[in-house]
Design a protein around this motif. Structure first.
Motif, PDB file in Angstrom:
ATOM      1  N   GLY A 620       8.735 -11.857  -5.520  1.00 24.31           N
ATOM      2  CA  GLY A 620       9.205 -10.676  -6.045  1.00 24.31           C
ATOM      3  C   GLY A 620       8.015 -10.164  -5.724  1.00 24.31           C
ATOM      4  N   LEU A 621       8.734  -8.263  -5.693  1.00 20.97           N
ATOM      5  CA  LEU A 621       8.332  -7.874  -4.136  1.00 20.97           C
ATOM      6  C   LEU A 621       8.238  -6.526  -4.641  1.00 20.97           C
ATOM      7  N   PHE A 622       7.363  -5.358  -5.093  1.00 20.03           N
ATOM      8  CA  PHE A 622       8.198  -3.808  -5.014  1.00 20.03           C
ATOM      9  C   PHE A 622       7.863  -3.750  -3.734  1.00 20.03           C
ATOM     10  N   ALA A 631       3.710  -4.471  -4.209  1.00 15.94           N
ATOM     11  CA  ALA A 631       3.474  -5.396  -4.245  1.00 15.94           C
ATOM     12  C   ALA A 631       3.554  -5.933  -4.140  1.00 15.94           C
ATOM     13  N   SER A 632       3.256  -7.559  -4.626  1.00 13.84           N
ATOM     14  CA  SER A 632       3.816  -8.855  -4.735  1.00 13.84           C
ATOM     15  C   SER A 632       3.295 -10.305  -5.213  1.00 13.84           C
ATOM     16  N   SER A 633       4.783 -10.621  -5.440  1.00 15.86           N
ATOM     17  CA  SER A 633       4.172 -12.213  -5.948  1.00 15.86           C
ATOM     18  C   SER A 633       3.433 -13.641  -5.545  1.00 15.86           C
ATOM     19  N   ASP A 634       3.694 -12.994  -4.264  1.00 17.71           N
ATOM     20  CA  ASP A 634       3.865 -13.885  -3.050  1.00 17.71           C
ATOM     21  C   ASP A 634       2.365 -14.161  -1.775  1.00 17.71           C
ATOM     22  N   ALA A 635       0.931 -14.308  -1.886  1.00 17.99           N
ATOM     23  CA  ALA A 635       0.046 -14.146  -1.231  1.00 17.99           C
ATOM     24  C   ALA A 635       0.871 -13.829   0.207  1.00 17.99           C
ATOM     25  N   ARG A 636       1.804 -14.139   0.663  1.00 19.34           N
ATOM     26  CA  ARG A 636       1.932 -13.879   2.077  1.00 19.34           C
ATOM     27  C   ARG A 636       2.193 -12.731   2.789  1.00 19.34           C
ATOM     28  N   TRP A 637       2.640 -11.261   1.584  1.00 15.41           N
ATOM     29  CA  TRP A 637       2.160 -10.318   1.428  1.00 15.41           C
ATOM     30  C   TRP A 637       2.130  -9.236   0.668  1.00 15.41           C
ATOM     31  N   VAL A 638       0.780  -8.934   1.168  1.00 16.60           N
ATOM     32  CA  VAL A 638      -0.121  -7.914   0.271  1.00 16.60           C
ATOM     33  C   VAL A 638       0.410  -6.597   0.681  1.00 16.60           C
ATOM     34  N   PRO A 639      -0.294  -6.069  -0.619  1.00 13.30           N
ATOM     35  CA  PRO A 639      -0.285  -4.656  -0.552  1.00 13.30           C
ATOM     36  C   PRO A 639      -0.660  -3.665   0.295  1.00 13.30           C
ATOM     37  N   GLY A 640      -0.004  -3.243   1.184  1.00 15.21           N
ATOM     38  CA  GLY A 640       0.145  -1.916   2.251  1.00 15.21           C
ATOM     39  C   GLY A 640       0.397  -2.644   3.540  1.00 15.21           C
ATOM     40  N   ALA A 641       0.632  -3.541   3.993  1.00 13.74           N
ATOM     41  CA  ALA A 641       0.790  -4.560   4.801  1.00 13.74           C
ATOM     42  C   ALA A 641       2.466  -4.585   4.958  1.00 13.74           C
ATOM     43  N   PRO A 642       3.743  -4.747   5.637  1.00 19.35           N
ATOM     44  CA  PRO A 642       4.902  -4.965   6.259  1.00 19.35           C
ATOM     45  C   PRO A 642       5.279  -5.760   5.584  1.00 19.35           C
TER      46      PRO A 642
END
Length: 876
Positions: A620-622, A631-642
Motif C-alpha cells: 500500500g502507498l500514499f 508513504a509506503s508499506s514496501d521498502a522499494r518506494w521511499v517517501p519523496g521518490a517516484p
C-alpha cells in the motif's frame, strides 16, 4: 488404486446431493439461490443427455467404443466444476462482507479514539475550569456562562463531530452547555457520579440519558479538577448517528445496495442500521453460524470486532455486522458492473501466470478438462482412421459411422466450450475480486487518511484557542516573556502527551521565532526563526476557522532516525494556525505530524489480513498527484521518490474518484486499485485539484508475466474442400513443434495416450524408447527431435502407431492430433527438394500449409532404407 477409490468414496459420502449432483456441505444451503450454478448445471446436463444418446448409438454400431468412458469423465468434471463454482461464490460473498464489517467498526473506533483525547484536552481549558469554580450565586456567573457557551461554539465550529458540550457541577447541575435548546437543568444518573469520582483519562457512556433530554447518546466525560478538588464534569456528546450514516454510505455502493450494515452492542442489540426497514434499531440479532433468519427473510451474516487503535478498542463489546439477503448475495459477479469496470484492466492479463490466485482444485479443473478432451480427440481420431480402408482409400463405413463420429466431435466441442466458459468465468471472477478488493482497500486507506488529517487540521485551531498559549505569545517582548514561554512549554507537553500522533508541537511569535516546543530533546529550535512558507502564511490568517498545511517534504522539525540535530529531517506534514489574543494575532501554533509510523499504521489497517506466507504480500502507498511517494508499506518506494504509477494516471482523477489498472514491477504483475482523496466533512471539501492532492494505491500481486510465444501453436488447420474428380487421398493430420504435418491415413493403425516406454541405451537422441503393441516391441521416434532438433513435452504427447505395406511398425511421438480428411491426390503439391508434399488448408485457417510426410523418410531415421515405391503417394 484401491486406496484412491476408497478416498473418492469417502469424499462422496460427505457430499450433499442437489438435483443429481454432489456438493460440499458448506454450500448446500445456498444452492437454490445460486443462479449461476444452476445456469451452468443445466447447460452441462443438456449436453450430457446428448452424450448418452451418442454413447448408445456408438455401442450399437460398434464404433467409438470409448465414448462411455469419456462421458463418465465429463460427468465427474461437471461435479467438480459446479462444486468449485458454488464454493467460490460463497467464499467471495463472505470475504466481501467481512471486509466491510471490519472497516465499519475500525473506522468508528479510530474516530472515537480521538474523542478520548479531546475530552482530556478540553478538561484543562482555563476559562472552562474557571467557570466551574465559580459559585452559582456569584454575580459573574451569568456572564461567564455566556462567554463559555460562545467558547464551546468556537470549539464545535472546528469539530463538527460534537452536537453538545456540557459542564456539570459536582452535584450534577448543568453549569453551561452548547445546545441552548435543551432545558435540562440537572442529571443525577449513576454514570455521572461514577465519572465525577473517576481518575481515568475519560469515561465512556452510551444509552438514553436525561442529560440529552432522554435521547440516546455517546458521551465522553472527564472530571474537572482544581487545587481544591473536583470542580465539575465535562461531557462531550458525539454525533454517533451522523458518523454511522457516513460510514454506511461509504461502504454500501451499487453492488451492495441490498446489504445492511449494523452496529451492535455487547448484547447484540442493533444500535444503528443502514436500513431500518430491513433491520430496525433495537432489534436483537441471533445468527446461526453465518446465516440469520430475521422477520421471515434469510440472510448471509458476518460480524467483526474492532482491531483496536493505539490500544483503544472502542466501547466494550461493540461489533459491526453485515447482512445480505440470500436472494441477492450470490448474483452473477458479472452482473453488478464490477467486472465491466475491470475489463480494461483485465484485457491484457491472459499473458500472466495467475495460478497463485486459485486453489488446487480450481487449478486442476482446466488440466482435467484438457486431458478428457485429448482423450476424446484420440478416440475420434482412431474412429475416423477405422472408417477408412487400408487398401486404396475407399471408405468402408462412409455413412452412419462418419456421421456419428462428427456428431460426437461436435458435442465434445460444445462440452469443452461450456467448461472453458465456466472456468474462464471462475478465473475472471477471481481476478475481478482481486481488482475490486484493491480498489476497496485504496478507498479505505484514503478515507482513513482523510479522517486522520481532518483531526490534525482541527487540532491546531483548537489549541490556538487555549488562553494560556495566547497569553504566553502576547507576553513576548515583555519582562514576563521567559516565564510565559516556560508555561507555554508545559501546556504543549501536556497536549502532546494526550495526542500521541505528533512528533512535535511548537508556538512562535509574530516574527516567526520559536518560543516553546513540546519535546525537550528538540529545545534547540527555541529562538530560531522558522523558514517554511507555511509559517508566514499562518500568521496572516485572521479567520480562526482557517489553517495552513505544508507540502509533504523533509523538515528539520521532524528529525530522521530519532536524531534531534539532523539538518535534513524526514518528510511530513506540518499544520499551523494563527494564535490571537484580544483580537490581535500574537503568533502561531504548529503541529508536526508523526508521519512515518502514523501513515504506516493507516496502510497496515487498510491492507487485507495476511493469509499464509506469500513471497510477495500486497503493498500500500500514499502518493501525491504528481506521483511522489508520501508513504509506503514496501521498502522499494521511499517517501519523496517516484512511485510505481505514472503521474499521467493520477492527474485526471477527480476528488473521490477511483480507478484500477495492472502494473508490472520487476517481472511481477500487480492489480492496482487507486482512490483519490475527497476530504472528510468540511476538511478539503470542494477544493480545486492540486499537485499536493494525495491518492491511495493498493498493489496486489497477480503473478509473473509469461514470456511471449514465438510460434503459433493455437493456430488450427481446416482441411481444404476436396475436388470432385481424381484419385482420393486420405490424410491424418497432427502437429509437431507447432507445425502442421500429416501422413496417409492408411499407414496409421491407432493413436495411443502416454504409453509406457522402455529406454534404449546408446540409441540416437530421436529414438526415445520402445513400447509394446500387439505382442511386438515397437521403436518410438520423437518427431520433434528428428525433424526440428528440439524436444517436446512428453507428458501429454500422443503416440501414433504406423505400419507400412512391408510390415514394418514404427511409433511416432507427436504434439497434438488434428483432423482426418480426404482430398483429391492432385491437391497434394510437390514440396521443394524433398519427397514430402504440401497441402493448402481451407480459408477458415488462412490457407495454412500442411506438410504431408513421406513414410520412407521416417523409417530412414531407424536405418531402414525402404524402396521409393514402397510407400509412394499417388502422383499429383
Amino acid at each position: 488404486m484401491a486406496h484412491g477409490r476408497l478416498r473418492e468414496s469417502s469424499e462422496l459420502m460427505t457430499k450433499i446431493w442437489h438435483k443429481g449432483l454432489p456438493f460440499s456441505p458448506e454450500v448446500a444451503p445456498y444452492l437454490r439461490r445460486m443462479a449461476l450454478v444452476d445456469e451452468n448445471r443445466e447447460a452441462l446436463l443438456r449436453l450430457q443427455g446428448v452424450w448418452d444418446s451418442l454413447a448408445l448409438l456408438g455401442q450399437m454400431s460398434g464404433t467409438a467404443t470409448d465414448i462411455a468412458h469419456t462421458r463418465s469423465a465429463f460427468q465427474n468434471l461437471t461435479s467438480a466444476l459446479l462444486d468449485s463454482l458454488a464454493r467460490r461464490l460463497r467464499t467471495h460473498a463472505l470475504a466481501r462482507m467481512q471486509g466491510r464489517a471490519r472497516v465499519a467498526i475500525d473506522i468508528l473506533v479510530r474516530n472515537l479514539f480521538e474523542r478520548t483525547a479531546d475530552v482530556g484536552f478540553l478538561a484543562s481549558d482555563g476559562p472552562l475550569c474557571a467557570h466551574a469554580a465559580l459559585a452559582e450565586d456569584d454575580p459573574a456567573h451569568a456572564a461567564s456562562r455566556a462567554a463559555l457557551q460562545s467558547r464551546f461554539a468556537a470549539y464545535a465550529a472546528k469539530y463538527s463531530v460534537y452536537d453538545d458540550i456540557i459542564v456539570l457541577s459536582p452535584q450534577g447541575r448543568v453549569l453551561a452547555r452548547l445546545d441552548g435548546g435543551c432545558d435540562v437543568s440537572a442529571c443525577a444518573e449513576s454514570w455521572v457520579h461514577e465519572a465525577l469520582a473517576s481518575d481515568a483519562p475519560y469515561v465512556e457512556h452510551h444509552g438514553p440519558t436525561a442529560l440529552l433530554g432522554g435521547r440516546h447518546g455517546l458521551l465522553y466525560a472527564r472530571a474537572l479538577r482544581g487545587p481544591e478538588g473536583v470542580l465539575g464534569l465535562l461531557c462531550l456528546s458525539f454525533r454517533l448517528a451522523d458518523e454511522m450514516g457516513a460510514i454506511f454510505r461509504q461502504l454500501l455502493g451499487e453492488q451492495e445496495a441490498h446489504a445492511v450494515i449494523c452496529l451492535l452492542d455487547a448484547e447484540r442489540r442493533v444500535l444503528h442500521s443502514s436500513d431500518a426497514w430491513q433491520i430496525p434499531t433495537g432489534a436483537t440479532l441471533q445468527p446461526r453460524g453465518e446465516r440469520l433468519l430475521f422477520a421471515g427473510r434469510d440472510y448471509l451474516c458476518v460480524q467483526a470486532a474492532a482491531s483496536g487503535y493505539e490500544g483503544y478498542m472502542g466501547p466494550p463489546g461493540w461489533t459491526a455486522c453485515v447482512l445480505s439477503p440470500l436472494e441477492w448475495v450470490f448474483e452473477d459477479p458479472d452482473a453488478g458492473g464490477g467486472s465491466a469496470k475491470a475489463d480494461h484492466a483485465l484485457q491484457r492479463l491472459d499473458s500472466i501466470d495467475t495460478t497463485r490466485l486459485f486453489d488446487a482444485e480450481l487449478q486442476g479443473i482446466p488440466v482435467e478438462a484438457r486431458r478428457i478432451q485429448r482423450n476424446l480427440s484420440r478416440t475420434l481420431w482412431n474412429g475416423k482412421l477405422h472408417s477408412y480402408s487400408r487398401t486404396g482409400g475407399a471408405e468402408v463405413t462412409a455413412g452412419f459411422a462418419t456421421t456419428l463420429l462428427n456428431e460426437v466431435q461436435r458435442t465434445g466441442a460444445q462440452l469443452r466450450q461450456v467448461f472453458e466458459e465456466a472456468i474462464a468465468r471462475l478465473q475472471g471472477a477471481a481476478l475481478t475480486a482481486v481488482f475490486d478488493a484493491a480498489v476497496f482497500q485504496a478507498r479505505l486507506a484514503i478515507d482513513i487518511m482523510d479522517r486522520n488529517l481532518y483531526e490534525r487540521a482541527n487540532d491546531c485551531r483548537w489549541w490556538a484557542l487555549d488562553v494560556r498559549l495566547q497569553r504566553a505569545l502576547a507576553a513576548q517582548g515583555t519582562p514576563e516573556a521567559g516565564v510565559a514561554a516556560a508555561q507555554a512549554q508545559q501546556v504543549l507537553q501536556q497536549i502532546n502527551a494526550l495526542y500521541t500522533v505528533y512528533s512535535l508541537l511548537l508556538v512562535y511569535d509574530v516574527h516567526g521565532r520559536v518560543v516553546a516546543v513540546s519535546d525537550p530533546a528538540q529545545a534547540h529550535h527555541v529562538g530560531q526563526t522558522l523558514q517554511g512558507a507555511w509559517a508566514g502564511a499562518a500568521l496572516s490568517l485572521h479567520d480562526p476557522e482557517r489553517h495552513v498545511v505544508s507540502r509533504h517534504e523533509a523538515t528539520a522539525l521532524y528529525p530522521a532516525g530519532g536524531q534531534a540535530l539532523s539538518p535534513q529531517g524526514q518528510p511530513t506534514y506540518i499544520y499551523a494556525a494563527s494564535v490571537q489574543h484580544q483580537g490581535q494575532i500574537v503568533g502561531g501554533i504548529a503541529i508536526v505530524f508523526d508521519g512515518e509510523p502514523q501513515f504506516a499504521a493507516m496502510l497496515r489497517d487498510a491492507l487485507p489480513a495476511p493469509e499464509g506466507s506469500h513471497e510477495l504480500p500486497p503493498a500500500g502507498l500514499f502518493v501525491a498527484r504528481d506521483g511522489r511517494v508520501v508513504a509506503s508499506s514496501d521498502a522499494r518506494w521511499v517517501p519523496g521518490a517516484p512511485g510505481p504509477l505514472a503521474a499521467a494516471l493520477l492527474a485526471p482523477l477527480a476528488a473521490g474518484e477511483t480507478t484500477r489498472c495492472d502494473v508490472t514491477i520487476d517481472g511481477m504483475v500487480y492489480a492496482a486499485g487507486v482512490a483519490m482523496s475527497q476530504g472528510y466533512r468540511e476538511y478539503r471539501r470542494g477544493q480545486a485539484p492540486s499537485s499536493e492532492d494525495v491518492a491511495a494505491v493498493m498493489l496486489s500481486p497477480l503473478g509473473p508475466r509469461l514470456p511471449a510465444s514465438l510460434d503459433d501453436r493455437d493456430a488450427s488447420f481446416t482441411p481444404p474442400a476436396p475436388l470432385a474428380q481424381g484419385e482420393r487421398l486420405d490424410i491424418a493430420a497432427f502437429t509437431v513443434a507447432g507445425e502442421w504435418l500429416g501422413l496417409p491415413a492408411g499407414l496409421l493403425v491407432e493413436a495411443l495416450e502416454q504409453p509406457r516406454l522402455t529406454a534404449l541405451p546408446n540409441a540416437p537422441r530421436a529414438l526415445v524408447g520402445m513400447l509394446q503393441h500387439a505382442g511386438r516391441m515397437v521403436p518410438v521416434l520423437d518427431l520433434s527431435i528428428a525433424l526440428y532438433g528440439q524436444a517436446g513435452d512428453p507428458r501429454e504427447a500422443p503416440v501414433l502407431i504406423c505400419r507400412n505395406d512391408a510390415g514394418h511398425i514404427l511409433a511416432l511421438r507427436v504434439e497434438e492430433l488434428g483432423p482426418v480428411f480426404s482430398i483429391a491426390a492432385s491437391q497434394a503439391l510437390p514440396g521443394p527438394g524433398s519427397r514430402a508434399r504440401l497441402v493448402r488448408g481451407g480459408e477458415a485457417s488462412g490457407h495454412r500449409m500442411l506438410t504431408l510426410l513421406c513414410a520412407a523418410d521416417l523409417w530412414s531415421h531407424l536405418g531402414i532404407d525402404l524402396a521409393p515405391d514402397a510407400t509412394a503417394l499417388p502422383a499429383p
